[in-house]
Design an enzyme around this catalytic site. Sequence first.
Site, PDB file in Angstrom:
ATOM      1  N   GLY A   1     -12.654   1.867   4.868  1.00 24.52           N
ATOM      2  CA  GLY A   1     -13.132   0.999   3.786  1.00 24.52           C
ATOM      3  C   GLY A   1     -14.401   1.581   3.159  1.00 24.52           C
TER       4      GLY A   1
ATOM      5  N   ALA B   1      -8.590  -5.584   9.821  1.00 26.78           N
ATOM      6  CA  ALA B   1      -9.010  -4.250  10.253  1.00 26.78           C
ATOM      7  C   ALA B   1      -7.913  -3.566  11.078  1.00 26.78           C
ATOM      8  CB  ALA B   1     -10.286  -4.354  11.085  1.00 26.78           C
TER       9      ALA B   1
ATOM     10  N   THR C   1       3.289  -6.875   9.355  1.00 27.40           N
ATOM     11  CA  THR C   1       3.991  -6.010   8.404  1.00 27.40           C
ATOM     12  C   THR C   1       5.511  -6.073   8.576  1.00 27.40           C
ATOM     13  OG1 THR C   1       4.435  -3.651   7.953  1.00 27.40           O
ATOM     14  CG2 THR C   1       3.501  -4.157  10.076  1.00 27.40           C
TER      15      THR C   1
ATOM     16  N   TYR D   1       2.982   2.591  14.312  1.00 24.27           N
ATOM     17  CA  TYR D   1       2.247   1.600  13.517  1.00 24.27           C
ATOM     18  C   TYR D   1       2.901   0.220  13.648  1.00 24.27           C
ATOM     19  CZ  TYR D   1       0.977  -1.137   9.429  1.00 24.27           C
ATOM     20  OH  TYR D   1       0.594  -2.170   8.606  1.00 24.27           O
TER      21      TYR D   1
ATOM     22  N   LYS E   1       1.561  -3.448  15.593  1.00 26.34           N
ATOM     23  CA  LYS E   1       1.502  -4.767  14.945  1.00 26.34           C
ATOM     24  C   LYS E   1       2.374  -5.775  15.701  1.00 26.34           C
ATOM     25  CE  LYS E   1      -1.293  -4.038  11.433  1.00 26.34           C
ATOM     26  NZ  LYS E   1      -2.428  -4.901  11.053  1.00 26.34           N
TER      27      LYS E   1
ATOM     28  N   GLY F   1      10.930   8.317   8.820  1.00 28.15           N
ATOM     29  CA  GLY F   1      10.736   6.902   9.143  1.00 28.15           C
ATOM     30  C   GLY F   1      10.850   5.948   7.969  1.00 28.15           C
TER      31      GLY F   1
END
Length: 327
Positions: free
Chosen positions: A35, A78, A121, A145, A149, A288
């Site tokens: 960020g 985050a 997600t 990833y 999540k 992917g």
Amino acid sequence: MILITGAAGYIGSHTALKFLEEGREVVVFDNLETGHAETIETLKKEGSLTFIKGDLKNREDINAVFENYNISSVLHFAAYAIVEESVKNPLKYYNNNVIGTLNLVNAMIEHNVKKIVFSSTCATYGEPQYLPIDENHPQFPVNPYGQTKLTVEKILKDYDKAYNLKSVILRYFNVAGCDNKIRIGEWHNPETHLVPNILKSALNTDYEFNIYGNDYDTPDGTCIRDYVNVNDLAKAHLLAYKYLEQKNSSEIFNLGTEHGSSVKEIFDICQKVLNKEIPVKFRERRTGDPAKLFANSAKAKRILGWETEHSVEDSVKTAYEWEKRLK
Ligand code: UDP
């Protein structure tokens, strides 16, 4: 006060702006690794924002926030979010996205803060078994990833049962566009996302835009995704937060427009909005990438009253204005 982690990033900053414009007091926690400090400075002008530079991987950093501020609920953005990077460096992703989040929720439990809105997600679903994807679709992520999540989703479920931690899990599809007044925008380095990459190629002769794969099983051979405008997404967070405040019960929502657009269609919209030809090269498929992903968001409409207001053209227009400023 509301704690927002990751508010120096793309979706976090747009959501923080929405809360500030609603007159809410927010505490922002961000390590400024991906960020931007400039984003925080811009947000500070829009309302009551306290910024704390800290890292979720350090338990003391996040514990101190709950010690020092009267936090009632948390919005947790985050995270690292680049699929390809997560395949190459899963350790980085598990450390940050899972252990970092554990530090956060453990600090919450310790300080009796029992409400969290969590950024999840559509990557938790993996290869679609049917379309559009609803919240009951099986979850078999195909990259680390998505795994990180999904792991957090499971932690939240268990913590709800054991500690009464209530969560609204928002599973985003693709996100595009920026603040309509262009105060903040999408600012990744490196940029991996479709719309900003097309626009960078339109603005910089030395920036090459690639379409990854035109041999997918889709009408024009390019991947189909569901692109939600970031302001619409920010609004969904406000509705999710209000839902938690009022109902104090856990829920999961898909956030998408329920409309699929191919990479080629998005590229054509960009050329139309900019009224110019944009250079493009066709490349191999990216690892992917499923051929088609789009949402069934009926539940968010029904329960949260969420309606999207912006078109993909709107997203491209604001994203273009922002890109010109970044240049
Ligand atoms: N894409 C592309 N060129 C780019 C970036 C993305 O062709 O420079 C394609 C990508 O293969 C995918 C779609 O655009 O099919 C959306 O990718 P993005 O990285 O924006 O989001 P993701 O779907 O991976 O979350």
